[in-house]
Scaffold this motif. Sequence first.
Motif, PDB file in Angstrom:
ATOM      1  N   GLU A 211     -21.847 -35.362  13.145  1.00 17.11           N
ATOM      2  CA  GLU A 211     -23.058 -34.664  13.606  1.00 17.11           C
ATOM      3  C   GLU A 211     -22.482 -33.339  13.807  1.00 17.11           C
ATOM      4  O   GLU A 211     -23.515 -32.406  13.504  1.00 17.11           O
ATOM      5  N   ASP A 212     -21.494 -33.258  14.327  1.00 14.28           N
ATOM      6  CA  ASP A 212     -20.984 -31.551  14.524  1.00 14.28           C
ATOM      7  C   ASP A 212     -19.842 -31.139  13.694  1.00 14.28           C
ATOM      8  O   ASP A 212     -19.791 -30.045  13.675  1.00 14.28           O
ATOM      9  N   TYR A 213     -19.368 -32.100  12.758  1.00 15.89           N
ATOM     10  CA  TYR A 213     -18.332 -31.484  11.889  1.00 15.89           C
ATOM     11  C   TYR A 213     -18.465 -31.976  10.392  1.00 15.89           C
ATOM     12  O   TYR A 213     -18.972 -32.736  10.109  1.00 15.89           O
ATOM     13  N   LYS A 214     -18.221 -30.988   9.698  1.00 18.24           N
ATOM     14  CA  LYS A 214     -18.613 -31.274   8.165  1.00 18.24           C
ATOM     15  C   LYS A 214     -17.177 -32.107   7.748  1.00 18.24           C
ATOM     16  O   LYS A 214     -17.173 -33.078   6.786  1.00 18.24           O
ATOM     17  N   SER A 215     -15.973 -31.888   8.173  1.00 18.13           N
ATOM     18  CA  SER A 215     -14.780 -32.535   8.113  1.00 18.13           C
ATOM     19  C   SER A 215     -13.985 -32.692   9.348  1.00 18.13           C
ATOM     20  O   SER A 215     -14.129 -31.842  10.231  1.00 18.13           O
ATOM     21  N   PHE A 216     -13.025 -33.560   9.438  1.00 17.86           N
ATOM     22  CA  PHE A 216     -12.534 -33.997  10.603  1.00 17.86           C
ATOM     23  C   PHE A 216     -11.373 -34.712  10.370  1.00 17.86           C
ATOM     24  O   PHE A 216     -11.341 -35.922   9.531  1.00 17.86           O
ATOM     25  N   ARG A 217     -10.029 -34.623  10.545  1.00 18.36           N
ATOM     26  CA  ARG A 217      -8.809 -34.862  10.225  1.00 18.36           C
ATOM     27  C   ARG A 217      -7.909 -35.109  11.384  1.00 18.36           C
ATOM     28  O   ARG A 217      -7.625 -34.112  11.839  1.00 18.36           O
ATOM     29  N   ILE A 218      -7.386 -36.260  11.727  1.00 13.69           N
ATOM     30  CA  ILE A 218      -6.393 -36.515  12.752  1.00 13.69           C
ATOM     31  C   ILE A 218      -5.051 -36.917  12.330  1.00 13.69           C
ATOM     32  O   ILE A 218      -4.974 -37.810  11.503  1.00 13.69           O
ATOM     33  N   THR A 219      -4.123 -35.973  12.854  1.00 17.90           N
ATOM     34  CA  THR A 219      -2.690 -36.481  12.493  1.00 17.90           C
ATOM     35  C   THR A 219      -2.093 -36.872  13.706  1.00 17.90           C
ATOM     36  O   THR A 219      -2.422 -36.172  14.702  1.00 17.90           O
ATOM     37  N   VAL A 220      -1.281 -38.014  13.726  1.00 17.63           N
ATOM     38  CA  VAL A 220      -0.593 -38.179  14.983  1.00 17.63           C
ATOM     39  C   VAL A 220       0.839 -38.492  14.421  1.00 17.63           C
ATOM     40  O   VAL A 220       1.272 -39.277  13.166  1.00 17.63           O
ATOM     41  N   HIS A 221       2.068 -37.834  15.163  1.00 18.54           N
ATOM     42  CA  HIS A 221       3.198 -37.610  14.581  1.00 18.54           C
ATOM     43  C   HIS A 221       4.092 -37.930  15.721  1.00 18.54           C
ATOM     44  O   HIS A 221       3.976 -37.185  16.857  1.00 18.54           O
ATOM     45  N   VAL A 222       5.010 -39.215  15.886  1.00 22.85           N
ATOM     46  CA  VAL A 222       5.647 -39.273  16.911  1.00 22.85           C
ATOM     47  C   VAL A 222       7.029 -38.978  16.656  1.00 22.85           C
ATOM     48  O   VAL A 222       7.719 -39.329  15.929  1.00 22.85           O
ATOM     49  N   VAL A 223       7.661 -38.279  17.474  1.00 25.62           N
ATOM     50  CA  VAL A 223       8.939 -37.677  17.213  1.00 25.62           C
ATOM     51  C   VAL A 223       9.909 -38.251  18.579  1.00 25.62           C
ATOM     52  O   VAL A 223       9.773 -38.040  19.672  1.00 25.62           O
ATOM     53  N   PRO A 224      10.933 -38.961  18.070  1.00 21.17           N
ATOM     54  CA  PRO A 224      11.944 -39.570  19.092  1.00 21.17           C
ATOM     55  C   PRO A 224      12.665 -38.493  19.759  1.00 21.17           C
ATOM     56  O   PRO A 224      13.006 -37.370  19.386  1.00 21.17           O
ATOM     57  N   GLN A 225      12.698 -38.700  21.162  1.00 22.69           N
ATOM     58  CA  GLN A 225      13.734 -37.690  21.964  1.00 22.69           C
ATOM     59  C   GLN A 225      14.663 -38.514  22.454  1.00 22.69           C
ATOM     60  O   GLN A 225      14.857 -39.748  22.214  1.00 22.69           O
ATOM     61  N   GLU A 226      15.864 -37.825  23.262  1.00 18.77           N
ATOM     62  CA  GLU A 226      16.748 -38.462  23.922  1.00 18.77           C
ATOM     63  C   GLU A 226      16.376 -39.606  24.859  1.00 18.77           C
ATOM     64  O   GLU A 226      17.022 -40.683  24.897  1.00 18.77           O
ATOM     65  N   GLU A 227      15.085 -39.428  25.577  1.00 13.85           N
ATOM     66  CA  GLU A 227      14.717 -40.531  26.569  1.00 13.85           C
ATOM     67  C   GLU A 227      13.065 -40.337  25.875  1.00 13.85           C
ATOM     68  O   GLU A 227      12.344 -39.303  26.213  1.00 13.85           O
ATOM     69  N   GLY A 228      12.641 -41.505  25.114  1.00 10.65           N
ATOM     70  CA  GLY A 228      11.234 -41.669  25.070  1.00 10.65           C
ATOM     71  C   GLY A 228      11.032 -40.765  23.764  1.00 10.65           C
ATOM     72  O   GLY A 228      11.737 -40.659  22.923  1.00 10.65           O
ATOM     73  N   SER A 229       9.839 -40.281  23.637  1.00 12.88           N
ATOM     74  CA  SER A 229       9.421 -39.747  22.584  1.00 12.88           C
ATOM     75  C   SER A 229       8.171 -38.859  22.819  1.00 12.88           C
ATOM     76  O   SER A 229       7.930 -38.728  23.945  1.00 12.88           O
ATOM     77  N   VAL A 230       7.651 -38.031  21.737  1.00 12.37           N
ATOM     78  CA  VAL A 230       6.627 -36.897  21.919  1.00 12.37           C
ATOM     79  C   VAL A 230       5.922 -37.178  20.925  1.00 12.37           C
ATOM     80  O   VAL A 230       6.078 -37.509  19.553  1.00 12.37           O
ATOM     81  N   VAL A 231       4.593 -37.620  21.607  1.00 11.64           N
ATOM     82  CA  VAL A 231       3.449 -37.651  20.473  1.00 11.64           C
ATOM     83  C   VAL A 231       2.706 -36.673  20.177  1.00 11.64           C
ATOM     84  O   VAL A 231       2.303 -35.839  20.982  1.00 11.64           O
ATOM     85  N   HIS A 232       2.767 -36.167  19.035  1.00  9.54           N
ATOM     86  CA  HIS A 232       2.049 -34.742  18.617  1.00  9.54           C
ATOM     87  C   HIS A 232       0.899 -35.154  17.772  1.00  9.54           C
ATOM     88  O   HIS A 232       0.772 -35.581  16.892  1.00  9.54           O
ATOM     89  N   TRP A 233      -0.323 -34.791  18.459  1.00 11.80           N
ATOM     90  CA  TRP A 233      -1.543 -34.774  17.991  1.00 11.80           C
ATOM     91  C   TRP A 233      -2.075 -33.644  17.401  1.00 11.80           C
ATOM     92  O   TRP A 233      -2.105 -32.604  18.001  1.00 11.80           O
ATOM     93  N   THR A 234      -2.519 -33.665  15.831  1.00 11.74           N
ATOM     94  CA  THR A 234      -3.416 -32.356  15.467  1.00 11.74           C
ATOM     95  C   THR A 234      -4.737 -32.923  14.924  1.00 11.74           C
ATOM     96  O   THR A 234      -5.044 -33.871  14.245  1.00 11.74           O
ATOM     97  N   PHE A 235      -5.716 -32.179  15.346  1.00 15.53           N
ATOM     98  CA  PHE A 235      -7.238 -32.173  15.024  1.00 15.53           C
ATOM     99  C   PHE A 235      -7.240 -31.157  14.105  1.00 15.53           C
ATOM    100  O   PHE A 235      -7.310 -29.907  14.593  1.00 15.53           O
ATOM    101  N   GLU A 236      -7.779 -31.231  12.801  1.00 15.47           N
ATOM    102  CA  GLU A 236      -8.043 -30.103  11.942  1.00 15.47           C
ATOM    103  C   GLU A 236      -9.742 -30.497  11.839  1.00 15.47           C
ATOM    104  O   GLU A 236      -9.945 -31.626  11.347  1.00 15.47           O
ATOM    105  N   TYR A 237     -10.606 -29.441  11.822  1.00 16.66           N
ATOM    106  CA  TYR A 237     -11.842 -29.765  11.741  1.00 16.66           C
ATOM    107  C   TYR A 237     -12.576 -28.555  11.140  1.00 16.66           C
ATOM    108  O   TYR A 237     -12.154 -27.378  11.278  1.00 16.66           O
ATOM    109  N   GLU A 238     -13.919 -28.795  10.350  1.00 17.17           N
ATOM    110  CA  GLU A 238     -14.930 -27.924  10.014  1.00 17.17           C
ATOM    111  C   GLU A 238     -16.053 -28.041  10.696  1.00 17.17           C
ATOM    112  O   GLU A 238     -16.630 -29.096  10.603  1.00 17.17           O
TER     113      GLU A 238
END
Length: 162
Positions: free
Chosen positions: A96-123
Amino acid sequence: MASQSVGKLETDVHIKATAEQFHDVFCSRTHHIANVCPEKIQGVDIHEGEWGSQGSIIYWNYVHDGKKCVAKELVEFVDKDNNKATFKVLEGDLMEDYKSFRITVHVVPQEEGSVVHWTFEYEKRKDHSPDPHTLLQLAIDVSKDVDSHLVAQPDKNQATTK
């Protein structure tokens, strides 16, 4: 006058679970997310293809800003070696608000646990349409819920054969 119709939001969520565990839930066992945080995600169903495979179509029932919403997504890209996946929203409330919407989830291992990197690209459909900050907060909250679930039940979340 410059248009603000194309946007990108990114955030990192530090988690205790391994990158592989988290990626597995978001790509291959996506339907379990509704069991982990039912107040946020009411259901996740596959409409075409198989869980965790490119080209699959996933249908989400979720709560955003207190409103029940739906989204139909194409699993556009899956990189299991790098714990990364991209989803393209095809239909639903976001459109309703966006012509396009793309979600990327990239999980990067760390020494302890991980980092979840979220990216939203939209028009945006209109320049005054909101940036999806509250949706990004929902992704952060769901990430934390999934992490708590994975850390609380490590034996059930190992990739073992039955």
